[in-house]
Design a protein around this motif. Structure first.
Motif, mmCIF file in Angstrom:
data_model
loop_
_atom_site.group_PDB
_atom_site.id
_atom_site.type_symbol
_atom_site.label_atom_id
_atom_site.label_comp_id
_atom_site.label_asym_id
_atom_site.label_seq_id
_atom_site.Cartn_x
_atom_site.Cartn_y
_atom_site.Cartn_z
ATOM 1 N N UNK A 287 0.825 -1.203 0.000
ATOM 2 C CA UNK A 287 0.000 0.000 0.000
ATOM 3 C C UNK A 287 0.863 1.258 0.000
ATOM 4 N N UNK A 288 1.919 1.276 0.806
ATOM 5 C CA UNK A 288 2.772 2.463 0.840
ATOM 6 C C UNK A 288 3.457 2.682 -0.506
ATOM 7 N N UNK A 289 3.899 1.611 -1.144
ATOM 8 C CA UNK A 289 4.528 1.780 -2.450
ATOM 9 C C UNK A 289 3.513 2.226 -3.500
ATOM 10 N N UNK A 290 2.280 1.753 -3.388
ATOM 11 C CA UNK A 290 1.249 2.197 -4.334
ATOM 12 C C UNK A 290 0.975 3.696 -4.176
ATOM 13 N N UNK A 291 1.032 4.202 -2.945
ATOM 14 C CA UNK A 291 0.868 5.646 -2.738
ATOM 15 C C UNK A 291 2.020 6.411 -3.380
ATOM 16 N N UNK A 292 3.222 5.892 -3.234
ATOM 17 C CA UNK A 292 4.376 6.536 -3.856
ATOM 18 C C UNK A 292 4.185 6.593 -5.371
ATOM 19 N N UNK A 293 3.767 5.487 -5.964
ATOM 20 C CA UNK A 293 3.566 5.438 -7.415
ATOM 21 C C UNK A 293 2.473 6.408 -7.836
ATOM 22 N N UNK A 294 1.374 6.448 -7.097
ATOM 23 C CA UNK A 294 0.292 7.385 -7.418
ATOM 24 C C UNK A 294 0.795 8.821 -7.397
ATOM 25 N N UNK A 295 1.570 9.182 -6.394
ATOM 26 C CA UNK A 295 2.076 10.546 -6.310
ATOM 27 C C UNK A 295 3.035 10.856 -7.461
ATOM 28 N N UNK A 296 3.820 9.883 -7.870
ATOM 29 C CA UNK A 296 4.710 10.087 -9.012
ATOM 30 C C UNK A 296 3.903 10.289 -10.297
ATOM 31 N N UNK A 297 2.828 9.531 -10.454
ATOM 32 C CA UNK A 297 1.965 9.701 -11.622
ATOM 33 C C UNK A 297 1.338 11.091 -11.616
ATOM 34 N N UNK A 298 0.862 11.531 -10.447
ATOM 35 C CA UNK A 298 0.275 12.867 -10.348
ATOM 36 C C UNK A 298 1.318 13.946 -10.624
ATOM 37 N N UNK A 299 2.542 13.690 -10.268
ATOM 38 C CA UNK A 299 3.646 14.603 -10.593
ATOM 39 C C UNK A 299 3.761 14.762 -12.105
ATOM 40 N N UNK A 300 3.661 13.656 -12.830
ATOM 41 C CA UNK A 300 3.731 13.712 -14.292
ATOM 42 C C UNK A 300 2.541 14.462 -14.887
ATOM 43 N N UNK A 301 1.354 14.216 -14.339
ATOM 44 C CA UNK A 301 0.151 14.864 -14.854
ATOM 45 C C UNK A 301 -0.020 16.283 -14.329
ATOM 46 N N UNK A 302 0.816 16.671 -13.355
ATOM 47 C CA UNK A 302 0.714 17.979 -12.715
ATOM 48 C C UNK A 302 -0.673 18.197 -12.106
ATOM 49 N N UNK A 303 -1.055 17.213 -11.287
ATOM 50 C CA UNK A 303 -2.299 17.257 -10.534
ATOM 51 C C UNK A 303 -1.960 16.999 -9.070
ATOM 52 N N UNK A 304 -2.617 17.729 -8.176
ATOM 53 C CA UNK A 304 -2.371 17.565 -6.746
ATOM 54 C C UNK A 304 -3.259 16.457 -6.206
ATOM 55 N N UNK A 305 -2.660 15.513 -5.479
ATOM 56 C CA UNK A 305 -3.391 14.390 -4.889
ATOM 57 C C UNK A 305 -3.330 14.503 -3.374
ATOM 58 N N UNK A 306 -4.481 14.394 -2.723
ATOM 59 C CA UNK A 306 -4.505 14.401 -1.269
ATOM 60 C C UNK A 306 -5.182 13.141 -0.735
ATOM 61 N N UNK A 307 -4.651 12.644 0.392
ATOM 62 C CA UNK A 307 -5.264 11.520 1.098
ATOM 63 C C UNK A 307 -6.055 11.998 2.314
ATOM 64 N N UNK A 308 -6.315 13.290 2.405
ATOM 65 C CA UNK A 308 -7.055 13.822 3.547
ATOM 66 C C UNK A 308 -8.451 13.185 3.596
ATOM 67 N N UNK A 309 -8.901 12.790 4.799
ATOM 68 C CA UNK A 309 -10.189 12.082 4.873
ATOM 69 C C UNK A 309 -11.420 12.949 4.629
#
Length: 441
Positions: A287-309
């Motif tokens: 799960x932690x690595x999947x979050x890292x990958x998601x954030x890297x993808x968002x970096x490429x797309x230049x979109x901000x991703x938040x996990x705030x509940x």
């Protein structure tokens, strides 16, 4: 996602003025005028209904609100096409920082070192820069724990560059305070026979780079339709961020993560993917690595991703969680439903302890509304998404299977969550709790 374009009319008018006055203007003054108009044009309101993406490079300073999206991908492709040395790999060491975010840095290793975790060397980083060590004793040691293929540096020579999930230790060999993986290991050690499976449902919300406007929302406002049409939706008026989720999905599969599905969520701009089933501590690693990958993808797309509940607190909008599905070997065997209920009773007896490690800001989400139970009360039920813990219809009908703990927030620490659940359900018996829906449980 907004790129502001100046109209050709504005540029043409400026060119005529500039040329007519060039003979009488000093060169420096002309440059200042050009910079001023160019700057104003960059922030002018957009009049066309649709925007175009530039493929040119060197057309001006990259705007701070668009980041790297204005860079020409062909330039980067030139370097990506260079071959890697046959005897070397790149290893991206990833760890969890003091607030639960992922950090990483890269090193070059002999290709043979990437064949197993035990072959990988330890490494270190400056813990004073991540709030994980004091400045006068700042070295934190990275212990490699899990290897994944690197989807951001693919190669075609039969080797893989790798992502390495690490945890954090002192030079003396003690886990640092924020090393929650080491804490969770204590709950799993010696219990391999239980074969506990975890399935983690990671929800997240995608924003424009202003970090205030979710994808699909009008700037400074709210959608003109309430939630309902956006869940598992299709169509440009309903689904926002599908390309990002699909890219992260494929990158996780390439990496070797057991990502089992994805879907659009209830609030527009909110998405979900599922990881699992994974056994024991591996659920946290994946799960932690999947979050890292998601954030890297968002970096490429230049979109901000938040996990705030609860990223949007105004209006009637769902929050975001990390529903945690749990099944031990006994729960999957005949008569396992009774074991599931016993586990739920134990969870209820330690409700406050679990809430304490189930994520920051969870009180904004667990209100008893929007498919949640109250943070103050524990409940369970069959097919009841308003309960703390849900038993699925299929589990009830088959008399075995799994249960879903719906309390963890989207920003929770998966090591703490899975370790706490394991510790509790392996603990002493607890008093029976009446189901929230008596007629169905």
């Amino acid at each position: 996602w907004k790129i502001f374009w100046s109209s050709q009319i504005t540029l043409s008018a400026f060119s005529l003025i500039f040329l007519s006055q060039l003979s009488t203007m000093k060169f420096n003054t002309a440059l200042l005028a050009l910079a001023a108009v160019g700057s104003a044009a960059a922030f002018a309101p957009s009049t066309p209904a649709f925007t175009r993406q530039s493929t040119s490079v060197g057309m001006g300073v990259v705007d701070s609100t668009t980041g790297q999206s204005a860079l020409d991908p062909a330039v980067k492709a030139r370097y990506d096409s260079l071959p890697f040395p046959e005897d070397k790999i790149l290893a991206e060491y990833v760890w969890v920082d003091a607030v639960g975010n992922t950090r990483s840095k890269t090193r070059t290793l002999p290709a043979s070192k990437g064949e197993s975790v035990s072959s990988l060397p330890k490494w270190n980083f400056d813990g004073s820069s991540t709030d994980q060590a004091p400045g006068d004793d700042s070295e934190v040691i990275l212990y490699p724990q899990r290897i994944f293929a690197d989807p951001f540096r693919p190669r075609s020579d039969g080797l893989n560059n790798i992502l390495v999930m690490c945890d954090t230790w002192t030079p003396a060999g003690e886990p640092i305070e924020t090393n929650t993986r080491a804490k969770a290991m204590g709950a799993f050690e010696g219990k391999d026979d239980e074969e506990v499976w975890f399935g983690l449902e990671q929800e997240f919300t995608l924003f424009n780079l202003d970090q205030r406007t979710p994808l699909g929302w009008p700037e400074g406002g709210m959608p003109n339709r309430p939630q309902g049409p956006y869940y598992c939706s299709v169509g440009p008026e309903n689904s926002f961020g599908r390309d990002i989720t699909e890219a992260a999905y494929k990158a996780c599969l390439y990496a070797g993560i057991e990502i089992s599905g994805t879907n659009g969520e209830v609030m527009p701009g909110q998405q979900e993917y599922q990881v699992g089933p994974c056994i024991g501590i591996d659920a946290g690693d994946q799960l932690m690595m999947s979050r890292y990958i998601l954030q890297r993808v968002c970096e490429d797309f230049q979109v901000y991703c938040t996990f705030h509940p609860k990223p949007i607190v105004e209006g009637d909008w769902n929050g975001a969680g990390m529903h945690t599905n749990v099944s031990t070997k006994t729960m999957r065997e005949e008569g396992g439903l009774e074991t599931i209920k016993q586990a739920i009773y134990k969870l209820g007896a330690k409700h406050a302890e679990h809430i304490a490690v189930y994520g920051e800001g969870n009180e904004l989400r667990l209100t008893g509304a929007f498919e949640t139970a109250s943070i103050d009360d524990f409940s369970f039920g069959v097919a009841n998404r308003g309960a703390s813990v849900r038993i699925g219809r299929d589990t009830e009908s088959e008399g075995k299977g799994y249960f879903e703990d719906r309390r963890p927030s989207s920003n929770c620490d998966p090591y703490l969550v899975t370790g706490k659940i394991m510790d509790t359900i392996m603990g002493p018996e607890a008093p029976e709790i009446a189901p929230l829906d008596r007629d169905e449980a």
